[in-house]
Design an enzyme around this catalytic site. Structure first.
Site: not given
Ligand code: NAD
Ligand code: TYD
Length: 361
Positions: A35, A86, A136-138, A163, A167, A202, A262
């Site tokens: 890292d 990131e 990620t699912d994004e 982002y 990914k 977050k 949210n």
């Protein structure tokens, strides 16, 4: 004894994964954690394991070919679990380049170094070596407000934020290595995680921290964007199960079937804080729904994410275990017990980030 090279192990999910793995395998595995320690990497997350003989920390950038090749040359690595990235959408909107650098180029370096170390002279790979790319699912984009719509492994990629685009690109590189070289890998695409050690930029830790300090709770847009929240330890378990029991070259979606708006999440957090704070605690007076403030929406804000974890359940037998009610209590309890962690995380550079990010909202 299997040797793991974990990238990004000082971050939120990586550190939870390392704790999970030592809890599960004890002295039967070795972990090397690489890292570079960006703002999101924190060695405090790993205090409980840092003195183990079977744990090593190496401070290096995954974009640094020589440093990564050296780790492969000096160690017989059996498993790579690649978390380093990131990871924050808002930061990617403000500064996309570093996302391309770390998430795309960094992944290319990790793939190339693993391939060089694991490849036989005839182009096949040494027995038993495996690379798992954590994604990620994004990458699938955004679902409509329809509770019957889900992301599947077959859903076409349609990323919107810098982002998720970075990914998606890194996933495509892993796919290209699998298709071109039969490189032994898996990809996992997981929904939103929550739990201990999550950096307070977050949604969930930001809201817990702001509420406890009587600060405004900034909800983007109408607050009705939906995320599918998964307790981080369930994600760690799924990664290990995919790597040991999954079919090579396959993608597995990991999700919680815990879709909530949210604003619903925020109301649960505020109610749970009120339940858990003892009478007489001065923070009890500060935690209030009056702090909820609707602010300007995130640019390109994805409306809804939801995973159908059918494949991982059918093929591997993984299912989420931690119900949200229990997971959020554990998470809040952890933040209660780790006030110093939160103070360190929110001082210095974070303070500047927070002021800049939320000044116009
Ligand atoms: P995080 O931001 O908390 O941690 C990222 C870690 O990577 C940090 O320790 C950071 O220091 C390290 N890092 C960053 N750039 C690096 C570089 N160039 N070289 C070496 N290390 C570097 O992120 P996270 O939330 O733990 O996410 C981990 C992974 O899981 C990411 O790949 C992310 O895309 C993926 N993911 C996250 C979520 C989520 O809800 N957080 C959900 C699904 C997938
Ligand atoms: P976040 O935790 O940034 O995860 P992601 O964008 O990767 O899903 O945000 C989760 C949801 O919360 C997302 O819909 C954006 C929203 N959000 C707010 O409303 N206010 C905030 O201050 C933050 C950070 C996020």
């Amino acid at each position: 004894m299997r040797t793991y090279l974990v990238t990004g192990g000082a971050g939120f999910i990586g550190s939870n994964y390392i704790h999970y793995m030592f809890k599960k395998y004890g002295d039967d595995i070795r972990i090397i954690n690489v890292d570079v320690l960006t703002y999101a990497g924190n060695l405090e997350n790993l205090k409980a394991v840092e003195n183990r003989d079977n744990y090593t920390f190496v401070r290096a950038d995954i974009c640094d070919k020589e440093a990564i090749a050296k780790i492969f040359a000096e160690n017989d690595i059996d498993r790579v679990v690649h978390f380093a990235a990131e990871s924050h959408v808002d930061r990617s909107i403000a500064n996309p380049e570093v996302f391309v650098q770390t998430n795309v180029l960094g992944t290319a370096v990790m793939l190339n170094c693993a391939k060089a170390a694991w490849e036989n002279a005839d182009g096949t790979f040494k027995e038993g070596k495996k690379f798992l790319h954590v994604s990620t699912d994004e990458v699938y984009g955004s679902l409509p407000d329809d509770e019957n719509a889900f992301f599947y492994e077959t859903t076409p990629y349609d990323p919107h934020s810098p982002y998720s685009a970075s990914k998606a690109s890194s996933d495509m590189l892993v796919k290209a290595y699998m298709d071109t070289y039969k490189f032994p890998a898996n990809i996992t695409n997981c929904s939103n995680n929550y739990g201990p050690y999550q950096f307070p930029e977050k949604f969930i830790p930001l809201m817990i921290n702001n509420a406890l300090n009587g600060k405004k709770l900034p909800v983007y847009g109408d607050g009705k964007n939906v995320r599918d929240w998964l307790y981080v330890e369930d994600h760690a378990k799924a990664i290990d199960m995919v790597q040991e029991q999954g079919k090579l070259f396959e993608t597995y979606n990991i999700g919680g079937h815990n879709e909530k708006q949210n604003i619903q999440i925020l109301n649960i957090i505020l109610d749970t804080l009120q339940e858990m704070l003892p009478e007489g605690d001065p923070r009890k007076e500060l935690v209030s729904k009056d702090l909820i403030t609707y602010v300007e929406d995130r640019k390109g804000h994805d409306r809804r994410y939801a995973i159908a974890p059918d494949k991982i359940k059918a093929e591997i037998g993984w299912e989420p275990e931690t119900m949200f009610k229990e997971g959020i209590r554990k998470t809040i309890q952890w933040y209660f017990e780790n006030e110093d962690w939160m103070k360190n995380a929110t001082s210095g550079d974070y303070q500047k980030y927070y002021e800049a990010m939320y000044s116009n909202k």
